[in-house]
Enzyme design. Structure first.
Site, PDB file in Angstrom:
ATOM      1  N   HIS A   1      54.940 104.021  18.917  1.00 60.07           N
ATOM      2  CA  HIS A   1      55.567 105.271  18.672  1.00 60.07           C
ATOM      3  C   HIS A   1      57.310 105.261  18.295  1.00 60.07           C
ATOM      4  O   HIS A   1      57.540 106.134  17.869  1.00 60.07           O
ATOM      5  CB  HIS A   1      55.482 106.184  20.065  1.00 60.07           C
ATOM      6  CG  HIS A   1      56.259 105.631  21.239  1.00 60.07           C
ATOM      7  ND1 HIS A   1      56.750 106.438  22.262  1.00 60.07           N
ATOM      8  CD2 HIS A   1      56.804 104.468  21.478  1.00 60.07           C
ATOM      9  CE1 HIS A   1      57.562 105.606  23.009  1.00 60.07           C
ATOM     10  NE2 HIS A   1      57.287 104.322  22.623  1.00 60.07           N
ATOM     11  N   HIS A   2      57.670 103.856  18.270  1.00 58.94           N
ATOM     12  CA  HIS A   2      59.086 103.852  17.525  1.00 58.94           C
ATOM     13  C   HIS A   2      58.822 103.672  16.241  1.00 58.94           C
ATOM     14  O   HIS A   2      60.021 103.598  15.399  1.00 58.94           O
ATOM     15  CB  HIS A   2      60.092 102.757  18.268  1.00 58.94           C
ATOM     16  CG  HIS A   2      60.078 103.032  19.606  1.00 58.94           C
ATOM     17  ND1 HIS A   2      60.904 104.117  20.186  1.00 58.94           N
ATOM     18  CD2 HIS A   2      60.003 102.182  20.722  1.00 58.94           C
ATOM     19  CE1 HIS A   2      60.938 104.133  21.626  1.00 58.94           C
ATOM     20  NE2 HIS A   2      60.448 103.058  22.014  1.00 58.94           N
ATOM     21  N   SER A   3      57.710 103.324  15.680  1.00 52.34           N
ATOM     22  CA  SER A   3      57.921 102.950  14.263  1.00 52.34           C
ATOM     23  C   SER A   3      57.706 104.305  13.298  1.00 52.34           C
ATOM     24  O   SER A   3      57.052 105.161  13.464  1.00 52.34           O
ATOM     25  CB  SER A   3      56.609 102.224  13.991  1.00 52.34           C
ATOM     26  OG  SER A   3      56.349 102.138  12.632  1.00 52.34           O
TER      27      SER A   3
END
Lengths: 659, 659
Positions: free
Chosen positions: A159-161
């Protein structure tokens, strides 16, 4: 109908593949070996293991076999294809990661150094493609009707990508890639997807992928702390609502403090996530399921219990006919993530969630306020919040017709108008004009008997609070059910009984549409002028007790630091409420701080932010003697501590007399 | 841990016994044969049948066999013992029902006549004991760990049966008897039981059995309509909170109107039932599951869908570790109860609830208000409601310390004090004293130029509403964020521009602690006095337009019925808001009602109760010409209709000129 002689519920799907453990940090020191990187290959193994230990799956050797028993069914994991990944990430980014397969150790280490909290080995790309493909297959199996819901135990997380850049332990944006491909490949079956991201970090990557997309409702609950918590950008703030067609379809619920637990998450789900989800009517719900808000996670430092994860899963099952795919994101305490994932899996197979532990404390006020703020902001986009009485905000939202410009009257002015009436008629008070001031002439009033008194009580106050009732439908305050209580009169009655003189100083708070007005600066100005110019007209006054109420109190602290008032000021009472504490800055003499501590008694709200996590924390001396009250709100504080305050004043005057 | 190689979820228990169909009404006419009594033996059969048709149970002959397949398991039904029944009902009542076994047809019919909606045959007693025993066994199987939850398809129902008297189709108080016996026989396992009664009727019997018992939280959602709906006693009102130790443990959510549906039930569950249930932490949850709120039930006339029953069941599964027993009560549309029970059963076995149908309308304002009122009342007993921002009520709840008696100042007075300031300074208005009146002298103000005008605008108004912001923690209104808008000034600016005179009449609403004050009567008194005594001082005025705002408008209607004002009054505007409409009672002459209809234009809230279920419904002529606005709240109405109102006044004045 009689033909279907037996109803066979679908099983819960499970994605797991040992090959996702190949991605690992290259050790560069013995220290890294004994204290490994938190995004540790064992994370997925430990979750798989606890499911087996509890009999949800059957795999005695824990080797990731295909036939795992009656309750869950295996969903084979495969690599995401380039075509699938390109739905979210640009070609450059895919190639950038692809190349890591062929780098040598030094190159890998230097790439690890350069990135934003990502590491690489030669298997990272392969594991990342499996992780991403696992998320896709977990969703696909639901939409194809092969499983009723699914759990994807995958890593690296996603989800941080962001589309253009990997980060935060994440290589491909797994949930985003899965969502885009499901929307693309099942245009009839899946028109809307809701993504709930309960990882303790904001899912900046997922948010970015759908920021202008009204087909995807992204809801994230995360620590934020004004951007101080990772990923630490403004994108995690509650006012980031989406853009263009996507406006209103991005919902951040950022916690302004750590230590959040079950009570706050259940509250946020019940007040925000579920009503919004029901209104959105998704065809599929995907959970970006980090378990780093779990109790015991040293990165998240929050206290969500396994049963709370179960309850949140249970609630989400009531959307989209139960089509729910839970995809692992972060979570770094191996025991905590295993127990949390087990609780989620049990609910997925159809078991009720375990009862929540008895709460040991109320939800944090900061969280309640944030939930309230989110509801207020989102009421622009979602009907469920418009009708919600949870919305405590009855503010005027501007005219509905442009031709109608009504004049607004601040209630503060109305209350002061009435105060002047009774201060004049019942307390025999008169205006005391300030020299060289543009303030209203009713700012300072004094009792006429002050000329004969040698004690003056100077009461510096905000406008009193209002008790009222809100109309549940029209959303306005019913003025006929509204009242205020003027606690100053309690002090004035007491003071007049004892023959003291009174000075009443009114400091309105920041007013509507008057951005350059500061109550705090006004209080400073008034009190300094009063001290420098006006008090000399009362020649008998040689003892003063100041009482500062609300934000006006800060002006008092300013005065005491900027003038040496010690020979005359005998006591300083503050009813601070929830306003920020103000430190005395002793411009005149260092010892003023000690004197201030001895001379002052300040009452702060039970929930004042100065108390912090730990009750034993005390503000430093130069903040004066600050006491924590049992209640919240100025009037309640005064009600609670009136006697203590007046006793303190009397003592201070007596002591002086004995000297 | 590895020893438990497979996790075997418990099944859902099912109680059903054909012998409960023996209890039936004795036909006394052919009419009863073709239109049977609604509490019809087929009720339980139809539910059993739909479960088999959908494969949840396997019983091809539908004969009530013991082995019913893999998803549910049969719980044998037995007669409740006298000892068990006597836990709730007195001996006399048990004997009264016992005797019905031996009565002849005439005696049975006469007993049926005498009772409150109960009928008897010689099997009634037997069926009732089976029904009661079924409820006990359904609970017992859960507590013994034999099933995970259970569904008791039993009849006759029980919740209207009070300990001393049967009624409302109910013989024994099944759920109450089961609860008492579980509490008695499992003192360690079950200390607290929550009973949720979603039958459309109030469960007066169950409530009575536990009214002073803090071990049982009884929550009932039901039609009430101020006691007009069966059972029609005050005991169903929302303020019946329990007594003695049981105070706070009885929670009625009474609907004041019919036609309630999914939106209201989900809202009530989410805002009241679930938070309270979580705080209560029951060891067992029992649903008194009437399906007469179901869409299609002609007795309930509500619109709850099968999926909504599924959702409510799903929510309740999250309490008490899922220990949930659903016991049939009422419900009279055979198709509707079968479909509703099927939805409940599916959720019990572990399936997700079906998605709720897209709502075709918002929840009814009456329901929102009632839910708000219940939360407010219950905040005295339950912490979850104290912290709830849903609580729109920021009323002062009395002093916390007895020694502190603060004087209360109504905001209305403060606002009037400020109005006087600007009406005097900016509008050149002066007080117009009323003869023989005890009202404040600032009640009526008039513009000085009225002496030269031949048109007078008489504006009779309540205090304006307030827009504001509530402090989420302290629960008070922040006065610095509060304002009001005085819509009268819009009219005064317009009137002065046209050279009209203005009379401003202020009618405060009912005040705190002033029970004998009536705004409506005050408005009548002021307007009659003004008409009889004061208007003659303005000799040039020969045309009057009245504008009545809020409750004050009713005084206007009174005047127009009690004096013949037709030669002078040219138009009557009313901004009624949500206040009750008032009919003109033409004391002077019958034709006044026609004149009033032609001369008036009244604006009512979008959600005014006069609009009822059906938008096309129109108030009768003597209520004047009432229009439905697009918004709610006085200020919003004026904003929306200012132009329409002033155009109407101008037209009325012109018409008169042409005559």
């Amino acid at each position: 109908m009689m033909s279907s002689l037996s109803y066979t519920p679908l099983k819960t799907g499970l994605c797991y593949d040992v090959r996702m453990r190949y991605h690992a940090k290259i050790y560069t020191s013995y220290y890294e070996y004994i204290d490994p990187h938190p995004e540790d290959p064992r994370r997925i193994y430990r979750i798989y293991k606890i499911l087996a230990e509890n009999g949800l799956i059957r795999d005695p050797a824990l080797s990731g076999i295909d036939d795992i028993g009656d309750l869950m069914c295996k969903i084979p994991v495969r690599e995401a294809t380039s075509e699938e990944i390109l739905e979210v990430h640009p070609k450059e980014q895919l190639e950038y990661l692809e190349k890591t397969q062929y780098l040598n150790r030094d190159e890998l280490l230097s790439k690890t150094e350069l990135g934003d909290s990502v590491y690489f080995n030669n298997d990272s790309y392969f594991s990342a493609k499996l992780s991403c493909g696992g998320a896709i297959e977990a969703c696909k199996a639901i939409v194809d009707g092969k499983v009723k819901n699914s759990l994807a135990i995958v890593r690296p997380p996603g989800h941080h990508s962001e589309p253009e850049v990997a980060g935060g332990f994440c290589l491909f944006s797994n949930v985003a890639v899965a969502t885009k491909n499901i929307l693309k490949n099942y245009p009839d079956k899946v028109k809307k997807v809701m993504i709930v991201d309960w990882d303790i970090h904001h899912g900046n990557g997922t948010q970015k992928a759908f920021y202008n997309d009204d087909r995807v409702l992204y809801v994230s609950l995360h620590r934020f702390e004004l951007g101080k918590y990772y990923p630490g950008t403004i994108h995690g703030q509650y006012d980031q609502v989406g853009e263009g067609k996507g406006e209103g379809f991005n919902c951040n619920i950022p916690w302004s403090v750590g230590g959040i637990g079950d009570a706050e998450y259940i509250w946020a789900f019940e007040q925000i996530v579920m009503p919004m989800g029901r209104e959105f009517r998704p065809d599929l719900v995907i959970v970006s399921s980090g378990f780093d808000a779990a109790d015991g996670d040293t990165i998240g430092k929050c206290h969500v219990t396994p049963s709370c994860y179960g309850h949140m899963t249970h609630m989400l099952k009531s959307l989209a006919n139960g089509k729910l795919c839970v995809v692992l994101e972060g979570g770094y305490n191996l025991d905590a993530i295993a127990r949390s994932a087990l609780a989620v899996a049990k609910v997925l197979i159809g078991e009720p969630p375990d009862e929540l532990p008895a709460p040991d404390k109320d939800p944090k006020p900061e969280a309640i306020e944030m939930i309230d703020r989110v509801i207020d902001l989102k009421s622009k986009y979602w009907k469920c919040f418009k009708r919600q009485i949870t919305n405590s905000n009855c503010e005027y939202k501007g005219p509905i017709s442009e031709s109608f410009f009504a004049k607004k009257f601040p209630i503060q002015d109305a209350i002061r108008a009435q105060q002047i009436q009774y201060l004049t008629n019942d307390y025999n008070m008169v205006p005391l004009p300030l020299m060289n001031s543009n303030l209203p002439e009713d700012t300072v009033m004094c009792s006429t008997d002050i000329l004969q008194s040698n004690v003056a009580i100077i009461y510096v106050h905000d406008t009193p609070e209002i008790w009222s009732k809100r109309d549940a439908i029209a959303g306005v305050i019913d003025s006929s059910a509204s009242l205020y209580m003027d606690a100053s009169l309690q002090f004035y009655d007491w003071a007049l009984d004892r023959g003291y003189g009174i000075i009443d100083v009114n400091i309105p708070q920041t007013l509507y549409e008057q951005d350059n007005y500061s109550a705090s600066l006004t209080a400073q100005e008034v009190l300094i002028k009063l001290w420098d110019n006006n008090l000399k007209y009362f020649p008998n006054v040689n003892k003063i007790a100041y009482i500062g109420v609300g934000e006006a109190y800060s002006g008092l602290v300013h005065l005491l630091g900027h003038r040496d008032t010690r020979s005359v000021v005998k006591s300083v009472i503050g009813f601070v409420g929830k306003k920020p504490l103000k430190a005395l800055v002793p411009l005149v003499e260092e010892s003023l701080a000690d004197w201030y501590f001895k001379t002052s008694l300040l009452f702060a709200d039970k929930n004042h932010s100065c108390w912090g996590e730990n009750d034993s924390k005390k503000p430093r001396k130069r903040y004066g003697r600050v006491l924590r009250c049992d209640s919240d709100g100025i009037f309640s504080l005064i009600e609670e501590r009136f006697e203590e305050a007046t006793d303190f004043i009397i003592d201070s005057l007596d002591e002086w007399t004995e000297e």
